[in-house]
Design a protein around this motif. Structure first.
Motif, mmCIF file in Angstrom:
data_model
loop_
_atom_site.group_PDB
_atom_site.id
_atom_site.type_symbol
_atom_site.label_atom_id
_atom_site.label_comp_id
_atom_site.label_asym_id
_atom_site.label_seq_id
_atom_site.Cartn_x
_atom_site.Cartn_y
_atom_site.Cartn_z
ATOM 1 N N GLY A 1 4.391 -1.957 -9.864
ATOM 2 C CA GLY A 1 5.061 -0.544 -9.342
ATOM 3 C C GLY A 1 6.361 -1.326 -8.783
ATOM 4 O O GLY A 1 7.455 -0.640 -8.786
ATOM 5 N N THR B 1 -2.782 -3.406 -8.118
ATOM 6 C CA THR B 1 -3.067 -2.402 -9.203
ATOM 7 C C THR B 1 -4.046 -3.072 -10.459
ATOM 8 O O THR B 1 -4.667 -2.425 -10.807
ATOM 9 N N GLN C 1 -0.473 4.628 -9.393
ATOM 10 C CA GLN C 1 0.470 4.501 -8.723
ATOM 11 C C GLN C 1 1.939 5.156 -9.233
ATOM 12 O O GLN C 1 2.447 5.695 -8.057
ATOM 13 N N ASP D 1 -4.554 4.297 -5.953
ATOM 14 C CA ASP D 1 -3.344 3.316 -6.177
ATOM 15 C C ASP D 1 -1.933 3.899 -5.407
ATOM 16 O O ASP D 1 -1.319 4.596 -6.168
HETATM 17 MG MG LIG Z 1 0.807 -1.781 -8.025
#
Ligand SMILES: [Mg+2]
Ligand SMILES: Nc1ncnc2c1ncn2[C@@H]1O[C@H](COP(=O)(O)OP(=O)(O)OP(=O)(O)O)[C@@H](O)[C@H]1O
Ligand SMILES: Nc1ncnc2c1ncn2[C@@H]1O[C@H](COP(=O)(O)OP(=O)(O)OP(=O)(O)O)[C@@H](O)[C@H]1O
Ligand code: SF4
Ligand code: SF4
Ligand SMILES: [Mg+2]
Lengths: 330, 357
Positions: A160, B77, B133, B215
């Motif tokens: 991310g 993650t 996330q 997350d």
């Molecule tokens: Mg992540």
């Protein structure tokens, strides 16, 4: 020709609403502000108050159900709202770029990440050869802490925070005059945050670039911006020099935003949010929209919209500004 | 939330079970490893691997919340996706002990994640959920918010339509999307970033799972919107024994949400301790650097540059020595010539992997 001292960006009376099945959501209401070349502006406010909507107006990337009802957005004196889409496309990324809150809105899952940025650079003629464009992307990757080897990989192979950093690299790829960074560091740990903010500061100075930081993180905004605007229910309610606004907030909402910030050290205070519910943008209360949640509300707040007044280097829209004794009315 | 009497498994049995956990952890992870091949071109065999998660072990009790923090790209993650079976591990094992669920083979045996498939997988999804996330990742843009949040209820055959509408309205209100009715028939792209994130939270919690991998669930929320979500999650933990693996970069949030915190660096857990102990007495050089970089709301005061050298790395075929060696301000010759340090218990419950502590 534009004067060095004219603002790079002037937003004037901007109003935007969205049509939904259950009525109109008025997300941006009569918003005006200026941004000088080379300086950084912060936009803060509760989730859903209209921050991204303003950014999308500046990028002219609005969904089908959006309606711009009023306002002008002047970039170097030129109103970009009436521009034809093909003219706007020349400005987008090249002069105004954006780090999107949702990285996957910009990254195409089927193309290698590096390729996508190289294409943006070539489309805008920022570099004339593929090698130069590639070298530019590699440099940007290193700057945001991504190994240039990762240019050959696909978005789903990024974490991310790696995606978020790739989008920052993309937003910087064409040396824009204005970069809008919409929650640019939410997916990053504090060490990488610190690094990215330092790099952005350096580029800002080097290129005389202006940045709009949209963030829910008051600490970050306090650290990196010169001017801050506080939004509530689609409106700017307080704006001015960042250090003054946070040192002596005049609007009770600004004060509430700051006081509820939890900390990692010291006493473990109970978490307090603002009392009451977030405003319904389709049906705001009469008077000051903040009154149902404001500890200082009086009768006048419940019936009449408050006037805008100046306090030193900042202004606020409130009947009973905090610290009014210290305020310099002008 | 009200209990659902017309559901196959009533949550009350789980709530009761949460305290009667006879010391057995809900989740036990041993030597968990995940390697991603780095493709060497379309027709060549993978030659290198990203060691995204490398020999990670921890346990999580019923109703406990374990924070997972660490550098961007360090494998948080990936750990989460391994736990909810979205990734298959390259090595190691994950065992679940649900207090309310029939054991897979004998009455005593825990659920081995590797053996969960078919009918058992559906039952597993009833108990284990993930808040992603990136809230876009998990939402079909063509579905309405009602469809998205009620889906886990309908997949599990819980309640009739009226029951589902009530649950969805209730949880929308709890996550601060009010008036809830105004959100029901919107699509994900008609929400702000923080609103979408709260839909993702609502979706994971609406079936009241036993274990949630969260997350960065509140990364886009201001403190005020966050407070409601955090207290919802905490209430579920205390009232129903819901356990969380809570991935976050925000140590202030971890302080409120988590009983213990695990710190990861390049695929390894390098420190693990009770929350207050970790924040007050960090031992690993990476944890120390991380804590020193936490921003403060104080106009004019800049945080100090954290005590860390060099650049972020990607763990492609990393050398066997300490993963933090290249960036460690305390590194010695010993660190260079020895394998990655093992986790050692320095004081009761405080584990750290570093030769120089
Ligand atoms: Mg992540
Ligand atoms: N396409 C749309 N249709 C209808 N309503 C919308 C649409 N896009 C946004 N909204 C609504 O407009 C309001 C402002 O949204 P915006 O995305 O600007 O908020 P924001 O301040 O960026 O919030 P966040 O911090 O959560 O990202 C929100 O209440 C949102 O629900
Ligand atoms: N599907 C995948 N294929 C290949 N590599 C992957 C994949 N998913 C993750 N990785 C790699 O594994 C490493 C760990 O990624 P992960 O998403 O677990 O990090 P993270 O700790 O969650 O980071 P962040 O805080 O930035 O989200 C990264 O180097 C990433 O590039
Ligand atoms: S005008 Fe009144 S209700 Fe509004 S912020 Fe000021 S004191 Fe509060
Ligand atoms: S083992 Fe050595 S290199 Fe690794 S963290 Fe400790 S001091 Fe640093
Ligand atoms: Mg937004």
């Amino acid at each position: 020709m534009t004067d060095r001292h004219d603002p790079l960006l002037k937003v004037d009376g901007l109003s935007l609403s969205y049509q939904t099945r259950l009525g109109e959501v008025q997300a941006v209401r009569n918003v005006s502000f200026e941004l000088a070349r080379g300086s950084a502006l912060g936009l803060v406010g509760e989730s859903g108050c209209g921050k991204t909507s303003i950014a999308n107006c500046l990028m002219r990337l609005l969904p089908d159900n959006a309606r711009l009802s009023a306002g002008r957005v002047l970039l170097d004196g030129q109103d970009i709202l009436p521009l034809a889409e093909e003219d706007m496309r020349l400005l987008r990324w090249r002069r105004i770029s954006m780090v999107f809150q949702a990285a996957m809105n910009v990254l195409d899952p089927v193309y290698r990440v590096g390729r996508q940025i190289i294409e943006a650079i070539e489309t805008h003629g920022v570099e004339s050869t593929d090698t130069a464009a590639r070298e530019r992307v590699a440099r940007l990757f290193r700057m945001v802490g991504l190994d240039p080897q990762l240019m050959e990989r696909y978005p789903h192979e990024f974490s991310g925070g790696m995606r978020q950093r790739a989008v920052i690299a993309m937003a910087l790829s064409c040396d824009p005059d204005l970069m809008i960074a919409d929650e640019p560091i939410t997916a990053l740990d504090v060490i990488v945050q610190d690094r990215i903010l330092r790099e952005l500061k350096a580029i800002q100075q080097q290129l005389d670039m202006s940045i709009i930081y949209i963030s829910h993180d008051i600490a970050v905004v306090a650290e990196v911006t010169d001017v801050v605007g506080v939004m509530y229910a689609g409106r700017l309610v307080e704006m001015g020099d960042t250090s003054d606004v946070f040192r002596a907030p005049a609007h009770p909402y600004t004060a509430a935003l700051m006081s509820s910030f939890p900390s990692v050290s010291g006493e473990r205070r109970p978490l307090t949010g603002l009392p009451g519910e977030p405003p319904n943008l389709s049906d705001l209360p009469q008077g000051c929209p903040f009154h149902p949640r404001c500890a200082y509300a009086t009768d006048v707040c419940r019936t009449q919209y408050p006037p805008q007044a100046r306090y030193g280097s900042h202004w606020a829209v409130c009947w009973h500004p905090l610290d009014a004794t210290m305020a310099v009315q002008s | 939330m009200e209990s659902a009497s017309n559901t196959p498994e009533t949550p009350d049995t789980r709530a009761a079970g949460s305290n009667a956990s006879d010391g057995e952890p809900l989740v036990a992870v041993h030597g968990l490893t995940k390697l991603f091949p780095v493709d060497g071109g379309p027709f060549r065999k993978p030659s290198s691997f990203i060691h995204a998660v490398d020999d990670v072990s921890f346990q999580l009790g019923h109703g406990e919340s374990l924070g997972l923090v660490g550098e961007s790209g360090c494998g948080k993650t990936t750990v989460g996706k391994l736990l909810v079976k979205l990734f298959e591990p390259s090595g190691g094992e994950i065992l679940f002990r649900f207090t309310d669920a029939p054991a897979v083979s004998s009455a005593e045996a825990p659920w081995d994640a590797a053996a969960i498939r078919g009918r058992l997988l559906r039952s597993f999804r009833r108990r284990v959920q993930m808040i992603f996330q990136d809230p876009y990742e998990s939402m079909n843009p063509r579905r309405t918010i009602y469809d998205i949040i009620s889906e886990p209820l309908s997949v599990q055959g819980m309640g009739d339509v009226q029951y589902r509408v009530d649950r969805v309205l209730e949880i929308l209100t709890l996550v601060g999307l009010t008036p809830a009715g105004a959100f029901l028939f919107r699509h994900p792209h008609e929400l702000s970033g923080g609103q979408r994130q709260r839909v993702a939270i609502a979706r994971a919690l609406v079936i009241r799972p036993s274990f949630v991998v969260a997350d960065e669930p509140t990364s886009m929320l201001d403190v005020s919107s966050r407070a409601g979500v955090m207290s919802l999650m905490q209430n579920l933990a205390t009232e129903m024994g819901v356990a969380y693996l809570y991935v976050t970069h925000d140590l202030a949030v971890a302080r409120y949400m988590c009983n213990r915190i695990a710190v990861m660096y390049l695929g390894k857990v390098v420190e693990l301790a009770e929350t207050e102990e970790l924040l007050r007495n960090p031992l690993h050089p990476y944890t120390k650097a991380l804590l020193s970089a936490v921003p403060v709301v104080d106009p004019g005061r800049r945080r100090l540059a954290p005590d860390i050298r060099g650049d972020l790395a990607t763990p492609i075929d990393p050398p066997s020595r300490c993963r933090f060696y290249e960036r460690c301000p305390a590194a010695t010759e010993h660190c260079l010539n020895h394998p990655h340090p093992p986790m050692e218990e320095k004081s009761p419950g405080h584990f750290v992997a570093c030769y120089e502590v």
